[in-house]
Write a protein that holds these residues in place. Structure first.
Motif, PDB file in Angstrom:
ATOM      1  N   GLY A   1       0.800  -1.200   0.000  1.00  0.00           N
ATOM      2  CA  GLY A   1       0.000   0.000   0.000  1.00  0.00           C
ATOM      3  C   GLY A   1       0.843   1.265   0.000  1.00  0.00           C
ATOM      4  O   GLY A   1       0.373   2.346  -0.389  1.00  0.00           O
ATOM      5  N   LEU A   2       2.102   1.133   0.415  1.00  0.00           N
ATOM      6  CA  LEU A   2       3.024   2.273   0.405  1.00  0.00           C
ATOM      7  C   LEU A   2       3.881   2.319  -0.861  1.00  0.00           C
ATOM      8  O   LEU A   2       4.678   3.246  -1.037  1.00  0.00           O
ATOM      9  N   ARG A   3       3.693   1.347  -1.729  1.00  0.00           N
ATOM     10  CA  ARG A   3       4.556   1.266  -2.907  1.00  0.00           C
ATOM     11  C   ARG A   3       3.806   1.055  -4.220  1.00  0.00           C
ATOM     12  O   ARG A   3       4.415   1.045  -5.287  1.00  0.00           O
ATOM     13  N   PHE A   4       2.502   0.839  -4.120  1.00  0.00           N
ATOM     14  CA  PHE A   4       1.699   0.576  -5.321  1.00  0.00           C
ATOM     15  C   PHE A   4       0.509   1.534  -5.304  1.00  0.00           C
ATOM     16  O   PHE A   4      -0.325   1.475  -4.406  1.00  0.00           O
ATOM     17  N   PHE A   5       0.446   2.441  -6.302  1.00  0.00           N
ATOM     18  CA  PHE A   5      -0.584   3.476  -6.320  1.00  0.00           C
ATOM     19  C   PHE A   5      -1.407   3.404  -7.599  1.00  0.00           C
ATOM     20  O   PHE A   5      -1.000   2.776  -8.573  1.00  0.00           O
ATOM     21  N   GLU A   6      -2.513   4.095  -7.585  1.00  0.00           N
ATOM     22  CA  GLU A   6      -3.345   4.206  -8.782  1.00  0.00           C
ATOM     23  C   GLU A   6      -3.443   5.670  -9.203  1.00  0.00           C
ATOM     24  O   GLU A   6      -3.815   6.530  -8.401  1.00  0.00           O
ATOM     25  N   ASP A   7      -3.085   5.904 -10.440  1.00  0.00           N
ATOM     26  CA  ASP A   7      -3.245   7.201 -11.102  1.00  0.00           C
ATOM     27  C   ASP A   7      -2.279   8.294 -10.636  1.00  0.00           C
ATOM     28  O   ASP A   7      -1.896   9.150 -11.430  1.00  0.00           O
ATOM     29  N   SER A   8      -1.904   8.313  -9.363  1.00  0.00           N
ATOM     30  CA  SER A   8      -0.993   9.345  -8.894  1.00  0.00           C
ATOM     31  C   SER A   8      -0.286   8.873  -7.628  1.00  0.00           C
ATOM     32  O   SER A   8      -0.732   7.928  -6.969  1.00  0.00           O
TER      33      SER A   8
ATOM     34  N   TYR B   1       4.358   8.482   7.540  1.00  0.00           N
ATOM     35  CA  TYR B   1       5.106   7.299   7.107  1.00  0.00           C
ATOM     36  C   TYR B   1       5.498   6.440   8.315  1.00  0.00           C
ATOM     37  O   TYR B   1       5.417   5.205   8.272  1.00  0.00           O
ATOM     38  N   VAL B   2       5.937   7.069   9.382  1.00  0.00           N
ATOM     39  CA  VAL B   2       6.393   6.321  10.556  1.00  0.00           C
ATOM     40  C   VAL B   2       5.255   5.487  11.143  1.00  0.00           C
ATOM     41  O   VAL B   2       5.443   4.323  11.495  1.00  0.00           O
ATOM     42  N   GLU B   3       4.071   6.066  11.227  1.00  0.00           N
ATOM     43  CA  GLU B   3       2.927   5.310  11.742  1.00  0.00           C
ATOM     44  C   GLU B   3       2.541   4.189  10.786  1.00  0.00           C
ATOM     45  O   GLU B   3       2.239   3.070  11.211  1.00  0.00           O
ATOM     46  N   ALA B   4       2.537   4.490   9.505  1.00  0.00           N
ATOM     47  CA  ALA B   4       2.164   3.484   8.510  1.00  0.00           C
ATOM     48  C   ALA B   4       3.155   2.324   8.479  1.00  0.00           C
ATOM     49  O   ALA B   4       2.795   1.193   8.106  1.00  0.00           O
TER      50      ALA B   4
END
Length: 273
Positions: free
Chosen positions: A200-207, A214-217
Motif C-alpha cells: 500500500g506504500l509502494r503501489f498506487f493508482e493514477d498518482s 510514514y512512521v505510523e504506517a
C-alpha cells in the motif's frame, strides 16, 4: 487443489494463483553461504540462454556479463565489496553496461555515430541508461531462472563501492560500466524470509499517494524487521526500518559520491547542459 492449464500446474490458494516460478519469487532469500557442489555446465548454459532472451530496449542489447573465475580478481572484488564470501562462491557474475560493442559496430561499418545534430553516439546517456536497465533486467531474469532450479543467489550492489577498482580488475574498456555482481550456487544455508513493507506504500493508482505519517504506517514493518534481525543474530541488534532509513540518509560514502565521475571517465557524456 491442483488443475493443469496449458501444460503447467497451478496451485490455487486463498491469496491467488501460484506457479512454481511465482512460489520461488515469493520465497526469495539472499544466499551468502553455498555448498561445495559446483554448478554444472548444462545449468550454466541454461542460465546464459535465459540472459540472452531477456528483453532489451530497442533490441540494441547493450549489456553483457563478466563471469569471474580468477581467484585474484575475486579477492579484489571481495575487498571492494567488503564481503569475503565472494571469494568462495561457486559462481560470480558481474552485469555490465556494454556500449563498447555498439561503438565497435559503428566503426567497423565506417559510419559516423555523431553525424546527427547533437548526437553522442554510443557515449550518449540515453544508451547508458538503456544498457543499465538491460543489465538489471538480465540479472533479475537469471535470478528467477536460477531459483526455479533450486539454486541460491545474492546480488552484489556493493561492487559500486569502488567503480574504478572494479573497472580495473575486470579490464573493462571505454563505454562499459559495472552495474552489480551476482553470486549463484547451491544453497548452504536456509535464512528466514526477510519482511517487506506493505505494498500500500509502494503501489498506487493514477498518482503518487502519501500517508498522513510514514512512521505510523510503517510501525508494523518496523516491528517485523526488528524481530527478523533478532532471530538472525541476537548479538548484532539492528534498528527499526525507519531508523535505518534515517541512518542511511545521513551516511556519506565518499567513493559512491564519485560514481558519475567514473561513468564519465568511461567515456559517457553526462549531458548536464
Amino acid at each position: 487443489m491442483f488443475l493443469p492449464a496449458g501444460g503447467v500446474w497451478y496451485e490455487f490458494k486463498g491469496d491467488g494463483v501460484n506457479t512454481p516460478t511465482i512460489e520461488h519469487q515469493l520465497n526469495h532469500r539472499s544466499i551468502r553461504q553455498f555448498s561445495n557442489r559446483p554448478v554444472d555446465q548444462q545449468t550454466l548454459d541454461r542460465l546464459r540462454e535465459v540472459a540472452r532472451r531477456t528483453p532489451s530496449s530497442n533490441n540494441i542489447q547493450s549489456s553483457a556479463i563478466i563471469r569471474v573465475k580468477d581467484p585474484a580478481v575475486r579477492s579484489t572484488l571481495a575487498d571492494i565489496a567488503n564481503q569475503a564470501y565472494i571469494k568462495d562462491a561457486p559462481e560470480v557474475w558481474v552485469m555490465i553496461v556494454d556500449c563498447h560493442r555498439l561503438q565497435g559496430i559503428v566503426e567497423e561499418r565506417g559510419a559516423d555515430a555523431d553525424e546527427a545534430d547533437g548526437a553522442d553516439g554510443a557515449a550518449s546517456m540515453d544508451l547508458f541508461f538503456q544498457g543499465f536497465t538491460d543489465a538489471c533486467l538480465m540479472g533479475q531474469n537469471i535470478v528467477n531462472a536460477a531459483e526455479s532450479l533450486g539454486l541460491g543467489t545474492c546480488y552484489l550492489g556493493s561492487l559500486l563501492n569502488d567503480c574504478p577498482g572494479v573497472i580495473e580488475a575486470l579490464k573493462l574498456p571505454a563505454l562499459t560500466f559495472p552495474v552489480f555482481g551476482l553470486m549463484i550456487g547451491w544453497p548452504g544455508q536456509e535464512p528466514a524470509l526477510k519482511p517487506r513493507m506493505d505494498m500500500g506504500l509502494r503501489f498506487f493508482e493514477d498518482s503518487y499517494q502519501r500517508p498522513d505519517s510514514y512512521v505510523e504506517a510503517l510501525s508494523e514493518h518496523d516491528t517485523a524487521l526488528a524481530s527478523y534481525y533478532d532471530l538472525r543474530d541476537v548479538s548484532k541488534p539492528v534498528p527499526a526500518y525507519t531508523a535505518q532509513v534515517v541512518a542511511r540518509m545521513g551516511l556519506s560514502i565518499g567513493s559512491r559520491r564519485q560514481i558519475l565521475r567514473a561513468v564519465r571517465s568511461q567515456g559517457f557524456n553526462l549531458a548536464l547542459e
